[in-house]
Design a protein around this motif. Structure first.
Motif, mmCIF file in Angstrom:
data_model
loop_
_atom_site.group_PDB
_atom_site.id
_atom_site.type_symbol
_atom_site.label_atom_id
_atom_site.label_comp_id
_atom_site.label_asym_id
_atom_site.label_seq_id
_atom_site.Cartn_x
_atom_site.Cartn_y
_atom_site.Cartn_z
ATOM 1 N N LYS A 162 0.594 -1.081 -0.134
ATOM 2 C CA LYS A 162 -0.008 0.125 0.009
ATOM 3 C C LYS A 162 0.829 1.385 0.287
ATOM 4 O O LYS A 162 1.793 1.145 0.613
ATOM 5 C CB LYS A 162 -0.947 -0.079 1.242
ATOM 6 N N ASN A 163 0.371 2.211 -0.723
ATOM 7 C CA ASN A 163 1.127 3.435 -0.902
ATOM 8 C C ASN A 163 0.909 4.431 0.383
ATOM 9 O O ASN A 163 0.276 5.293 0.466
ATOM 10 C CB ASN A 163 0.707 4.205 -2.318
ATOM 11 N N ASN A 164 1.663 3.784 1.565
ATOM 12 C CA ASN A 164 1.300 4.496 2.788
ATOM 13 C C ASN A 164 2.728 4.357 3.479
ATOM 14 O O ASN A 164 3.371 3.449 3.320
ATOM 15 C CB ASN A 164 0.233 3.776 3.481
ATOM 16 N N LYS A 165 3.056 5.555 4.108
ATOM 17 C CA LYS A 165 4.642 5.506 4.702
ATOM 18 C C LYS A 165 4.662 4.479 5.696
ATOM 19 O O LYS A 165 5.914 3.739 5.686
ATOM 20 C CB LYS A 165 4.621 7.063 5.309
ATOM 21 N N ASP A 166 4.037 4.225 6.531
ATOM 22 C CA ASP A 166 4.359 2.950 7.607
ATOM 23 C C ASP A 166 4.264 1.396 6.858
ATOM 24 O O ASP A 166 5.325 0.913 7.281
ATOM 25 C CB ASP A 166 2.994 2.969 8.632
ATOM 26 N N PHE A 167 3.312 1.238 6.156
ATOM 27 C CA PHE A 167 3.688 0.013 5.300
ATOM 28 C C PHE A 167 4.831 -0.028 4.537
ATOM 29 O O PHE A 167 5.277 -0.943 4.501
ATOM 30 C CB PHE A 167 2.298 -0.233 4.296
ATOM 31 N N PHE A 168 5.162 1.086 3.960
ATOM 32 C CA PHE A 168 6.204 1.266 3.127
ATOM 33 C C PHE A 168 7.553 0.799 4.071
ATOM 34 O O PHE A 168 8.383 0.023 3.461
ATOM 35 C CB PHE A 168 6.300 2.665 2.481
ATOM 36 N N ASP A 169 7.902 1.809 5.116
ATOM 37 C CA ASP A 169 9.033 1.489 5.992
ATOM 38 C C ASP A 169 9.053 0.049 6.581
ATOM 39 O O ASP A 169 10.065 -0.522 6.433
ATOM 40 C CB ASP A 169 8.670 2.546 7.166
ATOM 41 N N GLN A 170 7.850 -0.232 6.972
ATOM 42 C CA GLN A 170 7.929 -1.741 7.279
ATOM 43 C C GLN A 170 8.249 -2.857 6.205
ATOM 44 O O GLN A 170 9.084 -3.582 6.651
ATOM 45 C CB GLN A 170 6.554 -2.003 7.832
ATOM 46 N N SER A 171 7.865 -2.675 5.034
ATOM 47 C CA SER A 171 8.287 -3.390 4.052
ATOM 48 C C SER A 171 9.804 -3.268 3.386
ATOM 49 O O SER A 171 10.215 -4.255 3.258
ATOM 50 C CB SER A 171 7.297 -3.173 2.679
#
Length: 288
Positions: A9-18
């Motif tokens: 998902k284009n969302n900072k939290d998801f992005f950082d975790q990924s």
């Protein structure tokens, strides 16, 4: 070659975790070039239209979905003692490997163990998105609640032994089809643990940063009723693992009891658990 493609998902939290998960998978895969330790393989990752895509090996259903399907379809029970033994060895080898690299998985649960082969009963551990190095500043909120170790709930320092507790919960669930410590809050989870496994040692209670949230000064377990906002005592219902695991043989129950040792200092490491006699019990071979 078939692969699994995960779109983040284009969302900072998801992005950082990924991104953290990619780094860890690369690190873990590099230390396991022959793919012998039952951890998901990462093949590639790239950006496309402002989304991060992760390419990894294609596996089958997770143990939660598969177990549910197996029970609801009314077919023959899949998780027999020989297959539980095989799954256990693979999961412990995965944990032994991760722990040897200084990593704690931090979110071991049936949804994060995927089937690689139904006939050969091969599984792989996935989702290093919550994993951390033991040397990191460890966050206090880890593990999905039903698989959360007592030391985490009480706010004690924790280490790789929390993964061993989670594995004990998973094996009991695969044996019966039900979550072992059914709960709707951390306090009711503690009540289940005390009722099934036994009391929490005074030393753990005294040192827990969050003990006061669940226990009175004279060690009575309590919870705030959400409807009335009043405090209510919780009286743990006394039972036993033997009673909760009627399908399990004695070797299996002894083994799960060791993994579910409330005091992490007495709980075995993955390497120690692999030496338990139940894991070398000569069941009938798994027919493929």
């Amino acid at each position: 070659m078939d692969v699994c493609m995960k779109i983040i998902k284009n969302n900072k939290d998801f992005f950082d975790q990924s991104l953290d998960e990619i780094k860890l998978l690369k690190y873990v895969n590099k230390h396991d070039p022959a793919d012998k330790n039952h951890i998901l393989r990462l093949y590639d990752y790239f950006y496309y239209r402002e989304h991060l895509l992760i390419v990894c090996e294609l596996l089958k259903a997770n143990l939660y979905e598969f177990h549910k399907f197996n029970r609801e379809s009314g077919g023959e029970v899949y998780f027999t003692m020989p297959r539980l033994q095989s799954v256990t060895i693979q999961c412990l080898e995965a944990l032994q490997f991760l722990h040897g690299l200084g990593l704690i998985h931090c979110d071991l649960k049936p949804e994060n163990i995927l089937v690689k082969s139904y006939s050969r009963c091969e599984v792989k551990v996935i989702d290093l998105g919550s994993s951390c190095f033991e040397t990191d500043h460890l966050c206090s909120y880890v593990q999905s609640r039903s698989y959360r170790a007592p030391e985490v709930i009480l706010g004690l320092p924790y280490d790789k032994k929390i993964d061993i507790w989670s594995l004990g919960c998973i094996l009991a669930e695969l044996c019966t089809g039900n979550v072992l410590f059914q709960n709707d809050s951390p306090a009711t989870l503690l009540a289940r643990v005390i009722g099934i496994i036994g009391p929490i040692e005074q030393e753990m209670m005294a040192k827990g940063r969050d003990t006061y949230k669940y226990f009175t000064k004279n060690h009575m377990l309590y919870e705030r009723n959400q409807d009335t906002n009043r405090l209510e005592y919780l009286i743990p219902k006394k039972t036993s693992l033997r009673h909760r695991l009627p399908m399990g043989d004695q070797g299996f129950i002894d083994f799960v009891a060791q993994l579910l040792e409330v005091n992490p200092k007495k709980r075995p490491s993955a390497s120690e658990a692999l030496k338990h006699p139940w894991l070398s019990y000569p069941y009938e071979p798994i027919s493929s």
